[in-house]
Enzyme design. Sequence first.
Site, PDB file in Angstrom:
ATOM      1  N   PRO A  35      21.846  27.272  -9.523  1.00  0.00           N
ATOM      2  CA  PRO A  35      21.526  28.378 -10.432  1.00  0.00           C
ATOM      3  C   PRO A  35      22.612  29.446 -10.397  1.00  0.00           C
ATOM      4  O   PRO A  35      23.243  29.672  -9.358  1.00  0.00           O
ATOM      5  CB  PRO A  35      20.204  28.940  -9.877  1.00  0.00           C
ATOM      6  CG  PRO A  35      19.664  27.865  -9.004  1.00  0.00           C
ATOM      7  CD  PRO A  35      20.844  27.129  -8.455  1.00  0.00           C
ATOM      8  N   LYS A  36      22.844  30.076 -11.539  1.00  0.00           N
ATOM      9  CA  LYS A  36      23.729  31.238 -11.585  1.00  0.00           C
ATOM     10  C   LYS A  36      22.848  32.479 -11.479  1.00  0.00           C
ATOM     11  O   LYS A  36      22.113  32.813 -12.404  1.00  0.00           O
ATOM     12  CB  LYS A  36      24.547  31.276 -12.874  1.00  0.00           C
ATOM     13  CG  LYS A  36      25.559  32.419 -12.900  1.00  0.00           C
ATOM     14  CD  LYS A  36      26.359  32.433 -14.193  1.00  0.00           C
ATOM     15  CE  LYS A  36      27.432  33.527 -14.141  1.00  0.00           C
ATOM     16  NZ  LYS A  36      26.867  34.868 -13.930  1.00  0.00           N
ATOM     17  N   TRP A  37      22.929  33.143 -10.347  1.00  0.00           N
ATOM     18  CA  TRP A  37      22.066  34.284 -10.060  1.00  0.00           C
ATOM     19  C   TRP A  37      22.592  35.536 -10.745  1.00  0.00           C
ATOM     20  O   TRP A  37      23.796  35.757 -10.839  1.00  0.00           O
ATOM     21  CB  TRP A  37      21.973  34.509  -8.550  1.00  0.00           C
ATOM     22  CG  TRP A  37      21.470  33.300  -7.828  1.00  0.00           C
ATOM     23  CD1 TRP A  37      22.217  32.397  -7.131  1.00  0.00           C
ATOM     24  CD2 TRP A  37      20.131  32.824  -7.788  1.00  0.00           C
ATOM     25  NE1 TRP A  37      21.414  31.397  -6.639  1.00  0.00           N
ATOM     26  CE2 TRP A  37      20.124  31.637  -7.027  1.00  0.00           C
ATOM     27  CE3 TRP A  37      18.916  33.290  -8.307  1.00  0.00           C
ATOM     28  CZ2 TRP A  37      18.963  30.912  -6.777  1.00  0.00           C
ATOM     29  CZ3 TRP A  37      17.764  32.571  -8.064  1.00  0.00           C
ATOM     30  CH2 TRP A  37      17.795  31.399  -7.303  1.00  0.00           C
TER      31      TRP A  37
END
Length: 355
Positions: A35-37
């Site tokens: 995931p790209k936080w």
Amino acid sequence: MTSLTFPADDAPGIAPMEAKLVDALPTGPDWQYEPKWDGFRCIAWRDGDRIALRSRSDKPLGRYFPEILAMLATIEESRFVLDGELVVPVGDALSFSALQARLHPAASRVTRLSAETPAQFVTFDCLAVGESDLIERPFAERRAALEAFHADIAIPDLHLSPRTRSEAVARDWLAQAGGALDGIVAKRLDLPYRPGERVMAKLKQHRTADCVVGGFRYASGEARAIGSLLLGLYNDEGQLDHVGFTSGIDAEAKIALLATLEPLIEAPGFTGDAPGGPSRWATARSAEWQPLRTELVVEVRYDQVSDDRFRHGTTLLRWRPDKAPADCKMAQLARELRPDELEALLAASHGPNPV
């Protein structure tokens, strides 16, 4: 840590390895997805009693997040360098505005906020642990070292980011998060850590919204042209709140739009939250925003939302003469990630063989 030197406040640390935007995720057995936080990128250093947090731009962050310093000090391993993201849960969502509120010069305010809305640290890379310098090691080895690091500790606010080698699983994360994640990052398993280089790939969320054009600003330095359209959405009370702007309008359209917009100038335009002041680059002419009758609707593409506002400028996709302005409501915006969704995503982070 043979080639990594603990950074003093007046000395450089290490620039984070970054990602370039792509239109499609790379595929194949050599890729891993995460995931790209949507938080503050942070590299955390510890060497004995010395602990430091450094931002993407290599600025010290420790004074703004004392609770993270204190948390890292409790770990039995006394030498490590971790790459990750700072996030702050507030109420039922992760709040980027709460992160921004930390960047304040008053120590008393930082102390209060660190107690009221403590930050958490989501880790996704390990540059060093113990006496092992991993920066030139393949990412697969660094990830294994990171998982081993987490296996020996159990701290609620220190998380291991999930990963998968399945593109389908990665896309499911985006769907399950309801648009709250910022996207997916793809990393080659054989890639050494490359400070400051864009050698990873990121696929960002494609989010759109239909917005009322509640006003506009004239272009700076142009006698007769539109600079930006001011966008609005109706809140639960039926008031039109200003939520952002779009300025990606070609030169010819900026001039042609005057004939459409100027006959619609009529107060109040926005009946709820109104536009604030212009940027410091604005001229006296472009500083004035003109309210419009709420008759026009545009579809825009946006990336992130904070406190019911587009965090950045949006991209104008098309005009929507078929859309009723009253149907342009705040509910269509992607909400921020909820802590329970974060917990569910992080539950996928264990195990040596991601699917």
